[in-house]
Design an enzyme around this catalytic site. Structure first.
Site, short mmCIF file in Angstrom:
data_model
loop_
_atom_site.label_atom_id
_atom_site.label_comp_id
_atom_site.label_asym_id
_atom_site.label_seq_id
_atom_site.Cartn_x
_atom_site.Cartn_y
_atom_site.Cartn_z
N PRO A 7 0.85 -1.20 0.00
CA PRO A 7 0.00 0.00 0.00
C PRO A 7 0.88 1.24 0.00
O PRO A 7 1.89 1.29 0.70
CB PRO A 7 -0.78 -0.14 1.31
CG PRO A 7 0.09 -0.97 2.20
CD PRO A 7 0.90 -1.87 1.31
N ASP A 37 -2.90 4.94 -2.63
CA ASP A 37 -4.11 5.32 -1.89
C ASP A 37 -4.33 6.84 -1.93
O ASP A 37 -4.41 7.51 -0.90
CB ASP A 37 -3.99 4.83 -0.44
CG ASP A 37 -5.28 4.99 0.35
OD1 ASP A 37 -6.36 4.87 -0.25
OD2 ASP A 37 -5.20 5.24 1.57
N ARG A 69 -4.90 -2.76 1.06
CA ARG A 69 -4.42 -4.15 1.15
C ARG A 69 -5.47 -5.13 0.63
O ARG A 69 -5.14 -6.09 -0.08
CB ARG A 69 -4.05 -4.49 2.60
CG ARG A 69 -2.78 -3.79 3.07
CD ARG A 69 -2.44 -4.16 4.50
NE ARG A 69 -1.23 -3.47 4.95
CZ ARG A 69 -1.08 -2.93 6.14
NH1 ARG A 69 -2.07 -2.99 7.03
NH2 ARG A 69 0.04 -2.32 6.47
N ASP A 85 5.22 -2.82 3.70
CA ASP A 85 4.86 -1.40 3.72
C ASP A 85 5.83 -0.60 2.85
O ASP A 85 6.99 -0.99 2.66
CB ASP A 85 4.86 -0.86 5.15
CG ASP A 85 3.64 -1.33 5.93
OD1 ASP A 85 2.70 -1.86 5.29
OD2 ASP A 85 3.62 -1.19 7.17
N ASP A 87 7.66 1.91 3.08
CA ASP A 87 8.92 2.49 3.56
C ASP A 87 9.83 1.46 4.23
O ASP A 87 10.90 1.81 4.72
CB ASP A 87 8.65 3.67 4.50
CG ASP A 87 7.70 3.31 5.63
OD1 ASP A 87 7.17 2.17 5.65
OD2 ASP A 87 7.47 4.17 6.51
N ASP A 172 -4.02 -4.52 11.42
CA ASP A 172 -3.15 -5.64 11.07
C ASP A 172 -3.16 -6.72 12.16
O ASP A 172 -3.26 -7.91 11.88
CB ASP A 172 -1.72 -5.15 10.80
CG ASP A 172 -1.19 -4.23 11.90
OD1 ASP A 172 -1.94 -3.87 12.83
OD2 ASP A 172 -0.02 -3.83 11.81
#
Length: 314
Positions: A7, A37, A69, A85, A87, A172
């Site tokens: 994402p 997004d 996701r 993720d 980063d 999550d």
């Protein structure tokens, strides 16, 4: 074998590093699905410029990481979903390690590894996967793994709800907990092949959300998990775990007076009380704020709560 779900929201400074860590994997049976997004930076354009046939790039309005996701999972072509993720990044042997874990412990829904917050700590050691049948007894603080170090079977999302969009904190964890309850165990490796980026000020863990949008406001409800959805061996373990999990994590919301009513409501749902931890939540509000707003005081308070939960017989 692996569909890598990424994402993306305003992570232009990191996204190419993240994608490169997938492209350099020693195990090459993968696809990448990036879901933008509604970013306002140039991350989308950077990925587009890669012109890679192995990257599926989707773009949608800003509706949150859960919806991103879920969209990515719905487009996945492979039976195993790898979360990453935008980063964070992986050691080049991460997918090779996870493939080995799947071969060693095939009868589960979720595989995970440890991770590191230090650049020099990313490694794949000789540590092997182990099947953890007592996850909910092992660590109620849930520090064993995080999103970018998790692999799951796609069939879980085909048969059960995915990431819940109404949750803005703990969405999550909600998925991990349900998968472990349903599968009955966790396949886990103590090696640290995943780097968790802490430098981005826009990261989700640094964003304030109301308590009602947190997993803490939902996990104790009677309808959170029906008894037939839980592996029998996990039922009592999870019941004890969720009480401790709420006790430990609820305190971080106590510094905001807007959460007072919801905190009381959540505490009333705890079925197995801990007298010594309840004392903390009964402290005069102004005194509690003074402690929480002091780094040392907050740290000591969390240690006190953690210790009393650890020694308690739930």
């Amino acid at each position: 074998m692996f569909s890598v779900i990424i994402p993306l929201f305003n992570k232009s400074n990191y996204i190419l590093r993240t994608i490169e860590s997938v492209q350099k994997q020693s195990f090459q049976d993968w696809e990448i699905i990036v879901i933008d997004d509604g970013s306002t930076d140039d991350g989308y354009e950077k990925i587009l410029s890669l012109n890679s046939k192995r990257i599926t790039l989707l773009k949608k309005e800003n509706t949150g990481v859960s919806a991103s996701r879920n969209l990515g999972i719905s487009k996945a072509q492979f039976p195993y979903i790898a979360f990453l993720d935008a980063d964070d990044y992986w050691h080049e042997d991460y997918l090779k390690l996870m493939k080995k874990g799947i071969e060693l412990i095939p009868n589960t829904l979720i595989w995970a590894s440890s991770f590191t917050k230090e650049l020099t700590g990313v490694n794949v050691s000789t540590k092997d996967f182990e099947k953890i049948d007592n996850y909910f007894q092992k660590d109620f603080r849930n520090t064993l793994f995080f999103t970018s170090s998790v692999i799951m079977k796609k069939k879980f999302f085909e048969n059960h709800p995915g990431f819940k969009s109404h949750l803005k904190r703990g969405e999550d964890l909600d998925v991990w907990f349900r998968a472990i309850c349903l599968g009955g165990n966790l396949a886990y490796c103590k090696s640290s092949p995943v780097y968790y980026e802490r430098g981005d000020s826009t990261g989700a863990t640094k964003t304030s959300f109301p308590l009602k949008a947190s997993l803490l406001s939902h996990i104790l409800r009677d309808d959170y998990l029906l008894s037939h959805e839980i592996e029998p061996s996990q039922y009592e373990k999870f019941e004890n775990f969720k009480n401790k999990f709420v006790y430990l994590n609820l305190i971080k919301y106590a510094s905001n007076p807007e959460n007072n009513k919801e905190i009381t409501n959540i505490l009333n749902q705890i079925t197995k009380k801990n007298y010594w931890v309840d004392l903390v939540y009964k402290l005069p509000y102004k005194f509690l704020i003074l402690i929480l707003n002091n780094k040392r005081g907050s740290r000591l308070l969390n240690r006190y709560i953690s210790y009393n939960l650890k020694i308690s017989i739930f």
